[in-house]
Design an enzyme around this catalytic site. Sequence first.
Site, PDB file in Angstrom:
ATOM      1  N   CYS A   2       0.838  -1.191   0.000  1.00  0.00           N
ATOM      2  CA  CYS A   2       0.000   0.000   0.000  1.00  0.00           C
ATOM      3  C   CYS A   2       0.874   1.242   0.000  1.00  0.00           C
ATOM      4  O   CYS A   2       2.085   1.169   0.175  1.00  0.00           O
ATOM      5  CB  CYS A   2      -0.925   0.012   1.221  1.00  0.00           C
ATOM      6  SG  CYS A   2      -2.008  -1.430   1.368  1.00  0.00           S
ATOM      7  N   GLY A  28      -0.770   0.633  -5.043  1.00  0.00           N
ATOM      8  CA  GLY A  28      -2.064   0.030  -4.791  1.00  0.00           C
ATOM      9  C   GLY A  28      -3.126   0.591  -5.693  1.00  0.00           C
ATOM     10  O   GLY A  28      -3.271   1.807  -5.814  1.00  0.00           O
ATOM     11  N   ASN A 101       0.696   0.466   5.867  1.00  0.00           N
ATOM     12  CA  ASN A 101       1.285  -0.337   4.797  1.00  0.00           C
ATOM     13  C   ASN A 101       2.056  -1.476   5.428  1.00  0.00           C
ATOM     14  O   ASN A 101       2.934  -1.240   6.264  1.00  0.00           O
ATOM     15  CB  ASN A 101       2.225   0.523   3.940  1.00  0.00           C
ATOM     16  CG  ASN A 101       3.036  -0.306   2.963  1.00  0.00           C
ATOM     17  OD1 ASN A 101       2.555  -1.303   2.437  1.00  0.00           O
ATOM     18  ND2 ASN A 101       4.261   0.108   2.716  1.00  0.00           N
ATOM     19  N   TYR A 257      11.090  -4.103  -7.542  1.00  0.00           N
ATOM     20  CA  TYR A 257       9.840  -3.960  -8.279  1.00  0.00           C
ATOM     21  C   TYR A 257       8.940  -2.833  -7.797  1.00  0.00           C
ATOM     22  O   TYR A 257       8.476  -2.026  -8.589  1.00  0.00           O
ATOM     23  CB  TYR A 257       9.058  -5.278  -8.218  1.00  0.00           C
ATOM     24  CG  TYR A 257       7.672  -5.207  -8.829  1.00  0.00           C
ATOM     25  CD1 TYR A 257       7.500  -5.296 -10.212  1.00  0.00           C
ATOM     26  CD2 TYR A 257       6.541  -5.047  -8.043  1.00  0.00           C
ATOM     27  CE1 TYR A 257       6.239  -5.219 -10.782  1.00  0.00           C
ATOM     28  CE2 TYR A 257       5.271  -4.976  -8.601  1.00  0.00           C
ATOM     29  CZ  TYR A 257       5.124  -5.071  -9.970  1.00  0.00           C
ATOM     30  OH  TYR A 257       3.876  -4.984 -10.529  1.00  0.00           O
TER      31      TYR A 257
END
Length: 504
Positions: A2, A28, A101, A257
């Site tokens: 998130c 997200g 998160n 990523y």
Amino acid sequence: MCGIVGIVAKSFVNQSIYDALTVLQHRGQDAAGIVTWHNDRLFLRKANGLVSDVFHTRHMKRLIGCMGLGHVRYPTAGSASSAEAQPFYVNSPYGITLAHNGNLTNADDVAEHLYREDLRHINTSSDSEVLLNVFAHELEAQAQLVLTPQIIFNAVSAVHRRVQGGYAVVAMINGYGLVAFRDPHGIRPVVFGVRESEKGREYMVASESVALDALGYTLVRDIAPGEAIVMTQEGGLFSHQCAENSELSPCIFEYVYFARPDSIMDGISVYKARLKMGEYLARKIMRARPDHNIDVVIPIPDTSRTSALQLANLIGVKYREGFIKNRYIGRTFIMPGQSQRKKCVKQKLNAIALEFVGKNVLLVDDSIVRGTTCHQIIQMARDAGAKNVYFASAAPEVRYPNVYGIDMPTSTELIAHGRTVEEIQSAIGADWLIYQDLQDLKSSCLDGAVTEVETFDCSVFDAHYVAGDIDAAYFAFLDAARSDASKSKIVVMDDVAIDMNDAQ
């Protein structure tokens, strides 16, 4: 995974939080929410969807106040109900909203204790609501009408003692200010910055430094593992180490990523780390195949572009953009369900045939998780006329689930779990497959960086979970909650947006 943001300013923050969330949208795409505070009242809007879909002009006009926080979400356990959208709110004590998160690995046990011992009810399956209630209870236990930073720090210390996992948190206390804190291992990222306005000093907290850049805030630093910071409406800033034992071990997959390349996390440039990943991978290719017959290097957009370009330069091969990406399709990695991910691959990418016809092509991706997307892309390259299709991963083999906030599937759904590289190569249909070495990945992040990081959470690669909180029972729980088969059984409620203003 998130994205979180919180701002204490001298003017209304609704547009600033909205802008920050659009910058963090890559973290997200399932839901978004903003809550603001003004004259002892909270104003909340949250719903499923992208930031641009959730917030319209009528919503933004109602989100008044000089203090607020926001959240973009993708579901760690596959739930797509709008009831899971953040921020969450409790009215006692003081009135607290919270966005989070990460993932609590002992959320079920803590929720049970909250019910039986603290007499608090959890209304959703979200561990963020659990975290909020723990924080609220620990504040309430001190029975103080007038808040001080030390009272808040005491509460955060108690939170660290009760919960386990990876978490970065921003909370707003009614009429007082913002609180932000990070788990004792610093697994999930969070930074804070400052901006001077005509009316005084303003503070901002965000998952990534790029959100601060976009709004003109100066990055002060990352919040340290176990640390809490308090930002008051009057412009005060207080910090304190609230964990008994802390060790900075950020999630290395952020650099591979998740994070934007223009972010700096714990002193490490994501862009530079990805350049280095390309360098180390190029060296491995030259060691393994010094007489390679690669004609062209093509990245699988977008995350692998930086690594692929550097790799191509070092092995002396042309770099070409062979796939065109549809900008209106979300990140397939974080889509809930394999059928949806597979459907979106062809909608998301289209091959440019002239870059493939008759060539030996090296495709470069940031990582290989399930492998089905790779298989489809390799087939697209063959259909476009490639002679041979080689595949390189800028990360090592993903063999184990992530438990600290990334919805990686169960072990059995990871293509590398229990397979050799040769078996993976065959499964994805590549003519040759090469992975980054784990030590080289770590070196890619650390080389030349001015950072306090010495170790990373590399659990998806080596099964070493830095918080030391994982056993066979927890993996069994993950199998039940995260598998695509389990997700397909979830009954999704109608998307009913929550807007506190509509009820007034």
